[in-house]
Motif scaffolding. Structure first.
Motif, PDB file in Angstrom:
ATOM      1  N   ARG A  83       0.837  -1.211   0.000  1.00  0.00           N
ATOM      2  CA  ARG A  83       0.000   0.000   0.000  1.00  0.00           C
ATOM      3  C   ARG A  83       0.868   1.256   0.000  1.00  0.00           C
ATOM      4  O   ARG A  83       0.626   2.193  -0.764  1.00  0.00           O
ATOM      5  N   GLN A  84       1.879   1.278   0.867  1.00  0.00           N
ATOM      6  CA  GLN A  84       2.787   2.425   0.942  1.00  0.00           C
ATOM      7  C   GLN A  84       3.458   2.676  -0.405  1.00  0.00           C
ATOM      8  O   GLN A  84       3.533   3.816  -0.861  1.00  0.00           O
ATOM      9  N   ALA A  85       3.959   1.616  -1.005  1.00  0.00           N
ATOM     10  CA  ALA A  85       4.661   1.756  -2.289  1.00  0.00           C
ATOM     11  C   ALA A  85       3.706   2.267  -3.356  1.00  0.00           C
ATOM     12  O   ALA A  85       4.053   3.166  -4.131  1.00  0.00           O
ATOM     13  N   GLY A  86       2.513   1.707  -3.416  1.00  0.00           N
ATOM     14  CA  GLY A  86       1.538   2.146  -4.410  1.00  0.00           C
ATOM     15  C   GLY A  86       1.196   3.619  -4.273  1.00  0.00           C
ATOM     16  O   GLY A  86       1.132   4.358  -5.270  1.00  0.00           O
ATOM     17  N   HIS A 107      10.062   5.236 -15.653  1.00  0.00           N
ATOM     18  CA  HIS A 107       9.908   5.257 -14.202  1.00  0.00           C
ATOM     19  C   HIS A 107       8.675   4.447 -13.787  1.00  0.00           C
ATOM     20  O   HIS A 107       8.737   3.620 -12.864  1.00  0.00           O
ATOM     21  N   ALA A 108       7.571   4.649 -14.489  1.00  0.00           N
ATOM     22  CA  ALA A 108       6.335   3.916 -14.191  1.00  0.00           C
ATOM     23  C   ALA A 108       6.520   2.418 -14.425  1.00  0.00           C
ATOM     24  O   ALA A 108       5.994   1.595 -13.658  1.00  0.00           O
ATOM     25  N   PHE A 114       8.376  -3.491  -9.787  1.00  0.00           N
ATOM     26  CA  PHE A 114       8.559  -3.636  -8.342  1.00  0.00           C
ATOM     27  C   PHE A 114       7.297  -4.202  -7.702  1.00  0.00           C
ATOM     28  O   PHE A 114       7.358  -5.149  -6.909  1.00  0.00           O
ATOM     29  N   MET A 115       6.153  -3.617  -8.040  1.00  0.00           N
ATOM     30  CA  MET A 115       4.888  -4.077  -7.448  1.00  0.00           C
ATOM     31  C   MET A 115       4.602  -5.526  -7.840  1.00  0.00           C
ATOM     32  O   MET A 115       4.168  -6.325  -6.999  1.00  0.00           O
ATOM     33  N   ARG A 135      15.158 -13.438   1.611  1.00  0.00           N
ATOM     34  CA  ARG A 135      15.500 -12.899   0.290  1.00  0.00           C
ATOM     35  C   ARG A 135      14.709 -11.635  -0.009  1.00  0.00           C
ATOM     36  O   ARG A 135      15.222 -10.708  -0.607  1.00  0.00           O
ATOM     37  N   LEU A 136      13.455 -11.626   0.399  1.00  0.00           N
ATOM     38  CA  LEU A 136      12.597 -10.488   0.112  1.00  0.00           C
ATOM     39  C   LEU A 136      13.100  -9.235   0.824  1.00  0.00           C
ATOM     40  O   LEU A 136      13.123  -8.156   0.250  1.00  0.00           O
ATOM     41  N   ARG A 137      13.531  -9.377   2.039  1.00  0.00           N
ATOM     42  CA  ARG A 137      14.069  -8.238   2.791  1.00  0.00           C
ATOM     43  C   ARG A 137      15.215  -7.616   2.010  1.00  0.00           C
ATOM     44  O   ARG A 137      15.252  -6.417   1.783  1.00  0.00           O
ATOM     45  N   GLY A 138      16.139  -8.438   1.556  1.00  0.00           N
ATOM     46  CA  GLY A 138      17.274  -7.939   0.802  1.00  0.00           C
ATOM     47  C   GLY A 138      16.866  -7.289  -0.503  1.00  0.00           C
ATOM     48  O   GLY A 138      17.367  -6.226  -0.865  1.00  0.00           O
ATOM     49  N   ARG A 139      15.942  -7.933  -1.201  1.00  0.00           N
ATOM     50  CA  ARG A 139      15.462  -7.379  -2.470  1.00  0.00           C
ATOM     51  C   ARG A 139      14.764  -6.038  -2.274  1.00  0.00           C
ATOM     52  O   ARG A 139      14.984  -5.098  -3.020  1.00  0.00           O
ATOM     53  N   LEU A 140      13.872  -5.982  -1.292  1.00  0.00           N
ATOM     54  CA  LEU A 140      13.124  -4.752  -1.032  1.00  0.00           C
ATOM     55  C   LEU A 140      14.052  -3.609  -0.660  1.00  0.00           C
ATOM     56  O   LEU A 140      13.965  -2.510  -1.196  1.00  0.00           O
ATOM     57  N   LEU A 141      14.939  -3.894   0.273  1.00  0.00           N
ATOM     58  CA  LEU A 141      15.841  -2.849   0.751  1.00  0.00           C
ATOM     59  C   LEU A 141      16.773  -2.381  -0.367  1.00  0.00           C
ATOM     60  O   LEU A 141      16.940  -1.180  -0.590  1.00  0.00           O
ATOM     61  N   SER A 142      17.341  -3.313  -1.084  1.00  0.00           N
ATOM     62  CA  SER A 142      18.251  -2.963  -2.162  1.00  0.00           C
ATOM     63  C   SER A 142      17.536  -2.177  -3.260  1.00  0.00           C
ATOM     64  O   SER A 142      18.032  -1.145  -3.727  1.00  0.00           O
ATOM     65  N   TRP A 143      16.347  -2.650  -3.655  1.00  0.00           N
ATOM     66  CA  TRP A 143      15.624  -1.954  -4.702  1.00  0.00           C
ATOM     67  C   TRP A 143      15.275  -0.541  -4.265  1.00  0.00           C
ATOM     68  O   TRP A 143      15.442   0.416  -5.019  1.00  0.00           O
TER      69      TRP A 143
END
Length: 174
Positions: A83-86, A107-108, A114-115, A135-143
């Motif tokens: 929700r935050q990202a969206g 950009h879009a 990402f979503m 893995r998701l933590r690393g992916r999210l943070l890195s992205w």
């Protein structure tokens, strides 16, 4: 008694960035990798998302309650992050659109990718693939760190001052 000399080892920027992201525990561990866009609200979003990812991991690792409760909290946190990202992406794209940025479409697309990745990984997690959490933590943070540093800052720089609203634009850092 002989003193040991401190040996300075050279490390390339990419390796240092990966190390900083992989070992981050608090926002300050990676905040320096995210230059300000010049839009205070977007910069707050970027920092808030990084904090949320770091908090999500801490809660999953050391939170109170049973394993099932930790899994439920992690799943809820993923929903909140989506929700935050969206909401953030909508704001960011609206500003780029208003400025007539030539980078809006690219950009879009990155936002949509990402979503899509976040939703796919969240679904795997909900279906019992708990190892996805690490893995998701690393992916999210890195992205997100890359997004703030490379894409958002460059796009807002390319869009010029038109992409930076006059209200709230001062003081991108709190």
């Amino acid at each position: 008694m002989a003193e040991k000399a401190l040996r300075i080892v050279s490390i390339d920027t990419g390796s240092f960035r990966r190390w900083a992201v992989e070992t981050a525990r608090i926002l300050g561990d990676v905040e320096f990798l995210m230059p300000a866009t010049g839009v205070a609200e977007l910069d707050r979003d970027h920092r808030g998302f990084v904090r949320a990812v770091l908090d999500m991991e801490a809660d999953f690792d050391g939170g109170e309650g049973s394993g099932k409760e930790a899994v439920d909290r992690f799943a809820d946190a993923l929903d909140k992050l989506a929700r935050q990202a969206g909401e953030h992406f909508t704001r960011e794209e609206a500003l780029l659109s208003a400025a007539g940025s030539p980078k809006l479409a690219a950009h879009a697309r990155e936002h949509q990718e990402f979503m899509d990745t976040l939703h796919r990984q969240a679904e795997l997690f909900r279906n019992g693939r708990l190892n996805v959490a690490r893995r998701l933590r690393g992916r999210l943070l890195s992205w997100w760190v890359d997004h703030a540093a490379r894409v958002a800052a460059e796009d807002f720089s390319a869009a010029g001052s038109e992409a930076r609203p006059a209200v709230g634009a001062q003081g991108a850092r709190p």
